[in-house]
Motif scaffolding. Structure first.
Motif, PDB file in Angstrom:
ATOM      1  N   THR A 171       0.828  -1.214   0.000  1.00  0.00           N
ATOM      2  CA  THR A 171       0.000   0.000   0.000  1.00  0.00           C
ATOM      3  C   THR A 171       0.861   1.263   0.000  1.00  0.00           C
ATOM      4  OG1 THR A 171      -0.193   0.138   2.408  1.00  0.00           O
ATOM      5  CG2 THR A 171      -1.890  -1.143   1.250  1.00  0.00           C
ATOM      6  N   ALA A 220       2.682   0.986  -4.096  1.00  0.00           N
ATOM      7  CA  ALA A 220       1.824   0.715  -5.243  1.00  0.00           C
ATOM      8  C   ALA A 220       2.107   1.681  -6.386  1.00  0.00           C
ATOM      9  CB  ALA A 220       0.355   0.786  -4.840  1.00  0.00           C
ATOM     10  N   GLY A 221       2.630   2.857  -6.061  1.00  0.00           N
ATOM     11  CA  GLY A 221       3.008   3.804  -7.107  1.00  0.00           C
ATOM     12  C   GLY A 221       4.019   3.196  -8.061  1.00  0.00           C
ATOM     13  N   TYR A 265       1.947  -1.131  -8.970  1.00  0.00           N
ATOM     14  CA  TYR A 265       0.686  -1.301  -9.707  1.00  0.00           C
ATOM     15  C   TYR A 265       0.909  -1.214 -11.220  1.00  0.00           C
ATOM     16  CZ  TYR A 265      -4.126  -0.599 -11.269  1.00  0.00           C
ATOM     17  OH  TYR A 265      -5.341  -0.720 -11.916  1.00  0.00           O
ATOM     18  N   LYS A 266       1.738  -0.271 -11.604  1.00  0.00           N
ATOM     19  CA  LYS A 266       2.037  -0.070 -13.026  1.00  0.00           C
ATOM     20  C   LYS A 266       2.600  -1.348 -13.659  1.00  0.00           C
ATOM     21  CE  LYS A 266       4.829   2.914 -15.963  1.00  0.00           C
ATOM     22  NZ  LYS A 266       5.701   4.089 -16.064  1.00  0.00           N
ATOM     23  N   MET A 283       0.249  -8.441  -8.254  1.00  0.00           N
ATOM     24  CA  MET A 283       1.078  -7.587  -7.386  1.00  0.00           C
ATOM     25  C   MET A 283       2.273  -8.390  -6.864  1.00  0.00           C
ATOM     26  SD  MET A 283      -0.100  -4.411  -7.161  1.00  0.00           S
ATOM     27  CE  MET A 283       0.320  -3.608  -5.593  1.00  0.00           C
ATOM     28  N   GLY A 305       6.652   4.731  -2.773  1.00  0.00           N
ATOM     29  CA  GLY A 305       6.528   5.407  -4.076  1.00  0.00           C
ATOM     30  C   GLY A 305       5.244   5.026  -4.770  1.00  0.00           C
TER      31      GLY A 305
END
Lengths: 372, 372
Positions: free
Chosen positions: B155, B158-159, B162-163, B197, B372
């Motif tokens: 959490t 995820a910056g 996630y990408k 993830m 990040g």
């Protein structure tokens, strides 16, 4: 009475959309005169998209206005999933959001889910990302106030969004997504999860502020399904359900029920040159008779006329002028060639002005962008 | 020959696990003497977890070592999804990762997916997040080099993740996840997405470096299924498939096939006090006879003895000393009371030392964390 078939999903719109039936199907409320008047009174101005019911339906808009009147100001959340250059149709929710910002001094959050179309279609992630930035510039160029507007791309803002999205996701099962979007077991797990990323900005300001902040989402009615799924989840998490205001679809040039970003000949992109725009508009479907003679004699049907509809949705905010155009179409005094040329001129003017705004703003796009 | 039933999933381990059958079932390769020797030669040291086949199987480890010998150094990726205080069993992959870092000078990426258990179980996200930080401190306290170690909570990272996760997700359908994890339509969409993830850190260094970097993942064999799903997706994205090295399960105190973080009486937590540890160990299952007299006469079975297994897996790296313990159990000279007291002392010593390390390091935990 009604026997036409139509279907409205976030992935496809087919058939002649009956918006009254859609209201019942989706469980959304029509926007009536009283509601329009109420908004106009608060805004101190009239909005042609509301007057003409381009925005035709809503969820919880009365509640949102009650809160506003009590001093509990809302914020606006809208967005666009880029799969191509931006079209004129895609400007509708943003134009309305800007009006709300101007009139009611509200903040606007704009999500550009640059993963969504890459997950759902044959577009690679880098292309979708670049299209996302192109869209961000198109949106910022509409004149939003950078101090009151946040624009974010999902792949750049996932540091903020993912944490909230998983909280929503916990309440949404595959069954629910399957029913809502018509997914099958063959859909990829990114597309399946995506709706919770779209839900996150609807309560993000409440998270940021540490208390509930009402949210209003202007969107094309095909996107309503996302929030049918997530509004209950948000309530379970202790947040307000967002209010929603739904717009109708701008038709394609050929009369397709919804202008598609994927059918270049049916679509006007903000990136089209004047020559291309003119050529495209000259090919548009009108509601006119087959010949000028017949048109003069019998007149046409503005409701079937794409040119008339473009004026109504976007390019003629003045009701008297719009009426003159519709009357001309109906009584046969306005012939197709002139009708189209006028619209082409109007669109070219709009796009040229838009390009000037983009040029002016491009070096300060970062004032709008948030990342994290 | 084999007729015992067992099941190994990331959610549950039941029955007496037959690791040879598991190798065939999962399509993973046993670690043979030649491979152990090869690693020892490169490392310039022997590792008891390898010698004893606590790490017993692998994927593509030969390839990884080929690359290493060619000068193409790998990085290590492992992790833990916190659902409670960390247990001694959960230290296994981290202890091995630290050994690899010490001996082969490799970077270590540690993922703490603080959303995973909150999605899969009845744990709230804030609790999972706090447990994630507790785990980060436990892991850092093992003595990793902060200059060569990145620890991240999903959490908070995820910056970055996630990408990359959505790129993997595009290649993984619900069917695949359903088959792999036994999911149904009732699973939530966060859990369904989660495996992508977990895939992201397996090629993250390649993304960061702009060229392919081999990756080695030490993990409990129950986690292999995640990478059965995503290794092919990574190859499609143009990355190396990560190599994997699989560990066996440390049994619960009562002899349960896998120590569970959710059964406090069956489990030793790093946060347990000396008194609690002693009490728990004294209740452990041994492989001994019902009475001291019978044990002296017939001896016991070290393979069934949890106490012996804890020495083997973790608390007695010296093979000669371990042999003495096993012999004592087998020939009846080592009685249960003494046997357990010795182990309790050893674990208490370990935990006290671990707590000292935590105390020492807690103010510089941020040196390890990336966000990040």
């Amino acid at each position: 009475m009604e026997n036409n078939k139509f279907e409205v999903t976030p992935y496809e719109v087919t058939g002649k959309v009956d918006y009254e039936r859609l209201e019942k199907q989706f469980g959304i409320m029509p926007i009536d005169d009283a509601l329009v008047e109420r908004i106009e009174k608060l805004a101190g101005a009239s909005n042609f998209m509301l007057r003409r019911r381009i925005f035709f339906a809503h969820r919880d808009l009365d509640w949102l206005l009650d809160e506003y009147e009590k001093g509990n100001k809302f914020y606006v959340y809208t967005g666009i999933a880029p799969s191509n250059q931006m079209t004129i149709a895609q400007l509708i929710p943003f134009t309305f959001a800007k009006w709300l910002q101007d009139r009611l001094d509200v903040e606007v959050y704009i999500q550009i889910p640059d993963e969504e179309k890459a997950l759902a279609r044959d577009i690679d992630f880098d292309t979708a990302h670049a299209l996302g930035y192109a869209a961000a510039l198109d949106i910022a160029a509409l004149g939003f106030d950078s101090k009151k507007t946040k624009i974010f791309l999902d792949t750049e803002y996932a540091g903020v969004l993912y944490k909230q999205a998983v909280r929503v996701a916990k309440y949404i099962t595959f069954s629910m997504v399957k029913d809502a979007f018509g997914f099958t077991n063959k859909n990829n797990i990114g597309s399946i999860f995506y709706t919770s990323m779209q839900a996150a900005p609807a309560f993000l300001k409440s998270v940021e502020e540490g208390h509930n902040v009402p949210c209003l989402i202007p969107l094309g009615v095909d996107q309503d399904v996302h929030f049918r799924l997530s509004r209950d989840a948000l309530a379970k998490l202790g947040y307000y359900k967002p209010a929603i205001i739904h717009s109708k679809f701008l038709p394609g040039l050929s009369g397709a029920p919804k202008m598609s970003a994927h059918n270049a000949s049916d679509t006007i992109y903000l990136s089209d040159t004047p020559e291309v725009i003119e050529k495209k508009v000259m090919s548009a479907l009108t509601g006119q008779q087959a010949t000028a003679e017949l048109q003069r004699k019998y007149g046409g049907d503005p409701e079937k006329c794409v040119v008339c509809q473009y004026y109504k949705f976007f390019f003629e905010p003045d009701d008297a002028k719009l009426k003159a155009i519709f009357d001309g179409e109906r009584n046969g005094t306005l012939l197709a060639g002139e009708h189209k040329k006028d619209l082409a001129k109007r669109i070219i003017e709009f796009v040229e002005n838009h390009n000037r705004m983009k040029e002016k703003i491009k070096d300060r796009l970062d004032d709008f962008m948030v990342r994290g």
